[in-house]
Design a protein around this motif. Structure first.
Motif, PDB file in Angstrom:
ATOM      1  N   HIS A  20       0.808  -1.209   0.000  1.00  0.00           N
ATOM      2  CA  HIS A  20       0.000   0.000   0.000  1.00  0.00           C
ATOM      3  C   HIS A  20       0.848   1.269   0.000  1.00  0.00           C
ATOM      4  CE1 HIS A  20      -3.066  -2.909   1.697  1.00  0.00           C
ATOM      5  NE2 HIS A  20      -3.469  -2.588   0.497  1.00  0.00           N
ATOM      6  N   ASP A  21       2.119   1.161  -0.380  1.00  0.00           N
ATOM      7  CA  ASP A  21       2.939   2.360  -0.527  1.00  0.00           C
ATOM      8  C   ASP A  21       2.393   3.186  -1.690  1.00  0.00           C
ATOM      9  OD1 ASP A  21       4.504   1.369   1.476  1.00  0.00           O
ATOM     10  OD2 ASP A  21       6.245   0.954   0.213  1.00  0.00           O
ATOM     11  N   ARG A  22       2.457   4.498  -1.519  1.00  0.00           N
ATOM     12  CA  ARG A  22       2.044   5.410  -2.591  1.00  0.00           C
ATOM     13  C   ARG A  22       3.268   5.783  -3.402  1.00  0.00           C
ATOM     14  NH1 ARG A  22      -3.016   7.985  -1.305  1.00  0.00           N
ATOM     15  NH2 ARG A  22      -3.746   7.328   0.751  1.00  0.00           N
ATOM     16  N   VAL A  23       3.062   6.161  -4.640  1.00  0.00           N
ATOM     17  CA  VAL A  23       4.181   6.597  -5.465  1.00  0.00           C
ATOM     18  C   VAL A  23       3.915   8.017  -5.946  1.00  0.00           C
ATOM     19  CG1 VAL A  23       3.259   5.641  -7.636  1.00  0.00           C
ATOM     20  CG2 VAL A  23       5.724   5.981  -7.370  1.00  0.00           C
ATOM     21  N   CYS A  24       4.945   8.825  -5.911  1.00  0.00           N
ATOM     22  CA  CYS A  24       4.879  10.170  -6.479  1.00  0.00           C
ATOM     23  C   CYS A  24       5.690  10.134  -7.762  1.00  0.00           C
ATOM     24  CB  CYS A  24       5.460  11.201  -5.502  1.00  0.00           C
ATOM     25  SG  CYS A  24       5.413  12.889  -6.154  1.00  0.00           S
ATOM     26  N   ALA A  25       5.012  10.114  -8.880  1.00  0.00           N
ATOM     27  CA  ALA A  25       5.643  10.087 -10.193  1.00  0.00           C
ATOM     28  C   ALA A  25       5.327  11.406 -10.884  1.00  0.00           C
ATOM     29  CB  ALA A  25       5.141   8.907 -11.009  1.00  0.00           C
ATOM     30  N   TYR A  26       6.341  12.125 -11.286  1.00  0.00           N
ATOM     31  CA  TYR A  26       6.188  13.452 -11.863  1.00  0.00           C
ATOM     32  C   TYR A  26       5.253  13.430 -13.076  1.00  0.00           C
ATOM     33  CZ  TYR A  26       7.287  17.872 -14.072  1.00  0.00           C
ATOM     34  OH  TYR A  26       7.185  19.103 -14.655  1.00  0.00           O
ATOM     35  N   ASP A  27       4.321  14.366 -13.074  1.00  0.00           N
ATOM     36  CA  ASP A  27       3.395  14.565 -14.188  1.00  0.00           C
ATOM     37  C   ASP A  27       3.273  16.072 -14.363  1.00  0.00           C
ATOM     38  OD1 ASP A  27       1.225  14.934 -15.901  1.00  0.00           O
ATOM     39  OD2 ASP A  27       0.030  13.346 -14.979  1.00  0.00           O
ATOM     40  N   GLU A  28       3.742  16.591 -15.468  1.00  0.00           N
ATOM     41  CA  GLU A  28       3.784  18.052 -15.668  1.00  0.00           C
ATOM     42  C   GLU A  28       2.409  18.713 -15.560  1.00  0.00           C
ATOM     43  OE1 GLU A  28       3.717  18.177 -20.553  1.00  0.00           O
ATOM     44  OE2 GLU A  28       5.621  18.301 -19.496  1.00  0.00           O
ATOM     45  N   ARG A  29       1.330  17.954 -15.726  1.00  0.00           N
ATOM     46  CA  ARG A  29      -0.018  18.521 -15.602  1.00  0.00           C
ATOM     47  C   ARG A  29      -0.351  18.913 -14.166  1.00  0.00           C
ATOM     48  NH1 ARG A  29      -3.098  13.693 -18.315  1.00  0.00           N
ATOM     49  NH2 ARG A  29      -1.590  12.716 -16.957  1.00  0.00           N
ATOM     50  N   ASN A  30       0.434  18.422 -13.183  1.00  0.00           N
ATOM     51  CA  ASN A  30       0.183  18.732 -11.778  1.00  0.00           C
ATOM     52  C   ASN A  30       0.948  19.955 -11.284  1.00  0.00           C
ATOM     53  OD1 ASN A  30      -1.508  16.536 -11.663  1.00  0.00           O
ATOM     54  ND2 ASN A  30      -0.005  15.179 -10.757  1.00  0.00           N
ATOM     55  N   MET A  31       1.612  20.679 -12.180  1.00  0.00           N
ATOM     56  CA  MET A  31       2.336  21.896 -11.803  1.00  0.00           C
ATOM     57  C   MET A  31       1.362  23.072 -11.778  1.00  0.00           C
ATOM     58  SD  MET A  31       5.530  21.307 -11.204  1.00  0.00           S
ATOM     59  CE  MET A  31       6.300  22.890 -11.326  1.00  0.00           C
ATOM     60  N   VAL A  32       1.362  23.806 -10.656  1.00  0.00           N
ATOM     61  CA  VAL A  32       0.512  24.987 -10.504  1.00  0.00           C
ATOM     62  C   VAL A  32       1.391  26.107  -9.961  1.00  0.00           C
ATOM     63  CG1 VAL A  32      -1.518  25.982  -9.371  1.00  0.00           C
ATOM     64  CG2 VAL A  32      -1.517  23.557 -10.022  1.00  0.00           C
ATOM     65  N   ASP A  33       1.620  27.131 -10.767  1.00  0.00           N
ATOM     66  CA  ASP A  33       2.436  28.277 -10.365  1.00  0.00           C
ATOM     67  C   ASP A  33       3.789  27.857  -9.793  1.00  0.00           C
ATOM     68  OD1 ASP A  33       0.407  30.015 -11.158  1.00  0.00           O
ATOM     69  OD2 ASP A  33      -0.526  29.989  -9.171  1.00  0.00           O
ATOM     70  N   GLY A  34       4.446  26.903 -10.431  1.00  0.00           N
ATOM     71  CA  GLY A  34       5.778  26.472 -10.015  1.00  0.00           C
ATOM     72  C   GLY A  34       5.803  25.503  -8.851  1.00  0.00           C
ATOM     73  N   VAL A  35       4.631  25.055  -8.374  1.00  0.00           N
ATOM     74  CA  VAL A  35       4.540  24.099  -7.269  1.00  0.00           C
ATOM     75  C   VAL A  35       3.928  22.810  -7.809  1.00  0.00           C
ATOM     76  CG1 VAL A  35       3.516  23.616  -5.015  1.00  0.00           C
ATOM     77  CG2 VAL A  35       4.275  25.936  -5.571  1.00  0.00           C
ATOM     78  N   TYR A  36       4.552  21.682  -7.458  1.00  0.00           N
ATOM     79  CA  TYR A  36       4.002  20.405  -7.872  1.00  0.00           C
ATOM     80  C   TYR A  36       2.945  19.972  -6.862  1.00  0.00           C
ATOM     81  CZ  TYR A  36       3.543  15.711  -9.635  1.00  0.00           C
ATOM     82  OH  TYR A  36       3.030  14.555 -10.169  1.00  0.00           O
TER      83      TYR A  36
END
Length: 144
Positions: A90-106
């Motif tokens: 049940h570990d979560r993964v944070c995989a970069y997705d450029e659509r989740n960038m808001v004003d320079g914050v992921y």
């Protein structure tokens, strides 16, 4: 890179503390003593009402911030740490997705606490909340 995380959690105590711990150094490398503290979005009025917990962390340049890393949410109740879920499955993964960038914050998508069963049990929490409000003959617990 600054990252923001959110978690919906129905607390079981007014003194519950929530953290995020994970595989990178910035999130403690799975050590709860070095976990990122999350803050409740509002004062906990009821133990039946879900609350949004927020946390931020800044990833260092030593590892590329676009590389995936694994994490879990952890709560501390009466001094004991309780990891969400049931083991590494049940570990979560944070995989970069450029659509989740808001004003320079992921902004990582908001999660719901994973119970030991592996489910979020939102129906159980919603039902408990409804019957609690109905039992108090109130419209809602929150203050406007």
């Amino acid at each position: 890179m600054l990252l923001r995380f959110g978690l919906i959690l129905t607390p079981e105590a007014h003194d519950v503390e929530v953290f995020m711990v994970g595989s990178r150094a910035e999130v403690g490398q799975w050590e709860t003593s070095r976990a990122v503290t999350m803050t409740a979005s509002r004062q906990l009025v009821s133990l039946h009402e879900p609350c949004l917990w927020r946390g931020e962390l800044r990833l260092s340049e030593s590892e590329p911030w676009t590389q995936p890393f694994w994490f879990k949410f952890v709560k501390r109740v009466a001094g004991s740490f309780i990891f969400e879920g049931n083991g590494p499955a049940h570990d979560r993964v944070c995989a970069y997705d450029e659509r989740n960038m808001v004003d320079g914050v992921y902004c990582h998508p908001i999660g719901h606490w994973i119970e030991a069963t592996g489910h979020t049990d939102e129906m159980k929490h919603t039902t408990n909340f409804y019957f609690s409000v109905a039992g108090h003959k109130a419209m809602h617990f929150s203050r406007i």
